[in-house]
Design a protein around this motif. Structure first.
Motif, PDB file in Angstrom:
ATOM      1  N   ARG A  87    -144.818  38.437  81.293  1.00  0.00           N
ATOM      2  CA  ARG A  87    -144.247  39.736  80.943  1.00  0.00           C
ATOM      3  C   ARG A  87    -142.961  39.492  80.180  1.00  0.00           C
ATOM      4  N   PHE A  88    -142.703  40.350  79.221  1.00  0.00           N
ATOM      5  CA  PHE A  88    -141.570  40.183  78.330  1.00  0.00           C
ATOM      6  C   PHE A  88    -140.648  41.386  78.439  1.00  0.00           C
ATOM      7  N   GLU A  89    -139.360  41.114  78.238  1.00  0.00           N
ATOM      8  CA  GLU A  89    -138.361  42.181  78.257  1.00  0.00           C
ATOM      9  C   GLU A  89    -137.280  41.818  77.248  1.00  0.00           C
ATOM     10  N   LEU A  90    -136.798  42.816  76.520  1.00  0.00           N
ATOM     11  CA  LEU A  90    -135.675  42.599  75.621  1.00  0.00           C
ATOM     12  C   LEU A  90    -134.448  42.288  76.461  1.00  0.00           C
ATOM     13  N   VAL A  91    -133.709  41.250  76.093  1.00  0.00           N
ATOM     14  CA  VAL A  91    -132.535  40.837  76.853  1.00  0.00           C
ATOM     15  C   VAL A  91    -131.485  41.930  76.809  1.00  0.00           C
ATOM     16  N   ARG A  92    -130.972  42.253  77.978  1.00  0.00           N
ATOM     17  CA  ARG A  92    -129.891  43.233  78.080  1.00  0.00           C
ATOM     18  C   ARG A  92    -128.574  42.475  78.157  1.00  0.00           C
ATOM     19  N   ALA A  93    -127.498  43.205  78.074  1.00  0.00           N
ATOM     20  CA  ALA A  93    -126.173  42.584  78.121  1.00  0.00           C
ATOM     21  C   ALA A  93    -125.955  41.864  79.449  1.00  0.00           C
ATOM     22  N   GLU A  94    -126.405  42.466  80.532  1.00  0.00           N
ATOM     23  CA  GLU A  94    -126.228  41.844  81.839  1.00  0.00           C
ATOM     24  C   GLU A  94    -127.536  41.178  82.259  1.00  0.00           C
ATOM     25  N   ARG A  95    -127.429  39.940  82.724  1.00  0.00           N
ATOM     26  CA  ARG A  95    -128.619  39.240  83.208  1.00  0.00           C
ATOM     27  C   ARG A  95    -129.036  39.827  84.541  1.00  0.00           C
ATOM     28  N   HIS A  96    -130.316  39.785  84.809  1.00  0.00           N
ATOM     29  CA  HIS A  96    -130.827  40.231  86.092  1.00  0.00           C
ATOM     30  C   HIS A  96    -132.085  39.447  86.427  1.00  0.00           C
ATOM     31  N   HIS A  97    -132.448  39.485  87.680  1.00  0.00           N
ATOM     32  CA  HIS A  97    -133.591  38.747  88.175  1.00  0.00           C
ATOM     33  C   HIS A  97    -134.397  39.686  89.063  1.00  0.00           C
ATOM     34  N   HIS A  98    -135.432  39.162  89.694  1.00  0.00           N
ATOM     35  CA  HIS A  98    -136.314  40.044  90.448  1.00  0.00           C
ATOM     36  C   HIS A  98    -136.730  39.449  91.779  1.00  0.00           C
ATOM     37  N   LEU A  99    -136.869  40.327  92.745  1.00  0.00           N
ATOM     38  CA  LEU A  99    -137.475  40.011  94.026  1.00  0.00           C
ATOM     39  C   LEU A  99    -138.843  40.692  93.993  1.00  0.00           C
ATOM     40  N   VAL A 100    -139.906  39.929  94.230  1.00  0.00           N
ATOM     41  CA  VAL A 100    -141.259  40.464  94.138  1.00  0.00           C
ATOM     42  C   VAL A 100    -141.928  40.352  95.499  1.00  0.00           C
ATOM     43  N   CYS A 101    -142.362  41.486  96.029  1.00  0.00           N
ATOM     44  CA  CYS A 101    -143.045  41.495  97.324  1.00  0.00           C
ATOM     45  C   CYS A 101    -144.501  41.084  97.115  1.00  0.00           C
ATOM     46  N   GLN A 102    -144.907  40.040  97.812  1.00  0.00           N
ATOM     47  CA  GLN A 102    -146.282  39.554  97.700  1.00  0.00           C
ATOM     48  C   GLN A 102    -147.261  40.387  98.519  1.00  0.00           C
ATOM     49  N   GLN A 103    -146.742  41.296  99.328  1.00  0.00           N
ATOM     50  CA  GLN A 103    -147.612  42.171 100.119  1.00  0.00           C
ATOM     51  C   GLN A 103    -147.983  43.429  99.338  1.00  0.00           C
ATOM     52  N   GLY A 105    -146.443  44.348  96.186  1.00  0.00           N
ATOM     53  CA  GLY A 105    -146.240  44.238  94.748  1.00  0.00           C
ATOM     54  C   GLY A 105    -144.963  44.885  94.235  1.00  0.00           C
ATOM     55  N   ALA A 106    -144.153  45.428  95.128  1.00  0.00           N
ATOM     56  CA  ALA A 106    -142.899  46.062  94.699  1.00  0.00           C
ATOM     57  C   ALA A 106    -141.996  45.026  94.034  1.00  0.00           C
ATOM     58  N   VAL A 107    -141.254  45.479  93.031  1.00  0.00           N
ATOM     59  CA  VAL A 107    -140.327  44.610  92.313  1.00  0.00           C
ATOM     60  C   VAL A 107    -138.939  45.236  92.398  1.00  0.00           C
ATOM     61  N   PHE A 108    -137.966  44.440  92.836  1.00  0.00           N
ATOM     62  CA  PHE A 108    -136.585  44.898  92.966  1.00  0.00           C
ATOM     63  C   PHE A 108    -135.707  44.035  92.081  1.00  0.00           C
ATOM     64  N   GLU A 109    -134.713  44.663  91.440  1.00  0.00           N
ATOM     65  CA  GLU A 109    -133.778  43.887  90.628  1.00  0.00           C
ATOM     66  C   GLU A 109    -132.764  43.182  91.510  1.00  0.00           C
ATOM     67  N   LEU A 110    -132.427  41.971  91.113  1.00  0.00           N
ATOM     68  CA  LEU A 110    -131.447  41.134  91.804  1.00  0.00           C
ATOM     69  C   LEU A 110    -130.323  40.866  90.815  1.00  0.00           C
ATOM     70  N   GLU A 111    -129.102  41.174  91.200  1.00  0.00           N
ATOM     71  CA  GLU A 111    -127.966  40.979  90.308  1.00  0.00           C
ATOM     72  C   GLU A 111    -127.712  39.484  90.093  1.00  0.00           C
ATOM     73  N   ASP A 112    -127.295  39.152  88.903  1.00  0.00           N
ATOM     74  CA  ASP A 112    -127.070  37.760  88.521  1.00  0.00           C
ATOM     75  C   ASP A 112    -125.952  37.094  89.309  1.00  0.00           C
ATOM     76  N   ASP A 113    -124.928  37.861  89.698  1.00  0.00           N
ATOM     77  CA  ASP A 113    -123.785  37.232  90.376  1.00  0.00           C
ATOM     78  C   ASP A 113    -124.164  36.601  91.714  1.00  0.00           C
ATOM     79  N   LEU A 114    -125.260  37.031  92.311  1.00  0.00           N
ATOM     80  CA  LEU A 114    -125.704  36.416  93.562  1.00  0.00           C
ATOM     81  C   LEU A 114    -126.156  34.966  93.360  1.00  0.00           C
ATOM     82  N   LEU A 115    -126.468  34.610  92.124  1.00  0.00           N
ATOM     83  CA  LEU A 115    -126.952  33.253  91.843  1.00  0.00           C
ATOM     84  C   LEU A 115    -125.838  32.282  91.464  1.00  0.00           C
ATOM     85  N   GLU A 116    -124.637  32.787  91.286  1.00  0.00           N
ATOM     86  CA  GLU A 116    -123.534  31.907  90.883  1.00  0.00           C
ATOM     87  C   GLU A 116    -123.283  30.784  91.879  1.00  0.00           C
ATOM     88  N   PRO A 117    -123.320  31.039  93.198  1.00  0.00           N
ATOM     89  CA  PRO A 117    -123.152  29.916  94.136  1.00  0.00           C
ATOM     90  C   PRO A 117    -124.228  28.835  93.958  1.00  0.00           C
TER      91      PRO A 117
END
Length: 157
Positions: A87-103, A105-117
């Protein structure tokens, strides 16, 4: 307002193409315009359907080539949100990621700052500078986890 936003986005795409030595062709703009207008995470086939409606001479391989170029230039992100479909998406100014439920199929956005650590730990421990532009983490959402606990079954870890 929305039209002005996409016009600015497409000007940014055209400028990035020029800076990288790529031509700004009618087909290329049609692909990026379709992706911008559709929004969200789209398959190449969904983008192709929109492009083909206005440009019947554009084929699916042209759409894929331009999406791959967009990924290479950092204009487009490519993510598998499950099922092995890119799947493709045009890059936005702020990076984001996703949490995907395997049960469910829901998709939730995950903020990029959580990945800095994690980025910092990878640099410190391995000397590795991770490029984490856009990705999905698979698991079980809270609703499915609660349902499985209430039913006495174990949700996958």
């Amino acid at each position: 307002m929305a039209r002005d936003f996409w016009s600015a986005e497409l000007r940014r795409v055209a400028e990035r193409l020029r800076q990288s030595g790529q031509r700004v062709t009618r087909q290329r703009l049609a692909v990026f315009t379709a992706l911008a207008r559709l929004g969200g995470h789209r398959t190449a086939e969904e983008i192709y359907d929109v492009v083909r409606a206005q440009h019947p001479d554009v084929n699916l391989s042209t759409v894929y080539r331009n999406l791959d170029l967009g990924v290479e230039l950092g204009l487009v992100t490519q993510t598998d949100l499950g099922g092995g479909v890119r799947r493709f998406e045009l890059v936005r100014a702020e990076r984001h990621h996703h949490l995907v439920c395997q049960q469910c199929g829901a998709v939730f956005e995950l903020e990029d700052d959580l990945l800095e650590p994690l980025r910092a730990a990878l640099r410190e421990r391995y000397g590795f500078v991770a490029r984490m532009d856009h990705f999905a983490i698979f698991g079980t959402c809270s609703a499915c986890w609660s349902r499985s606990r209430a039913a006495g079954t174990r949700a996958p870890a």
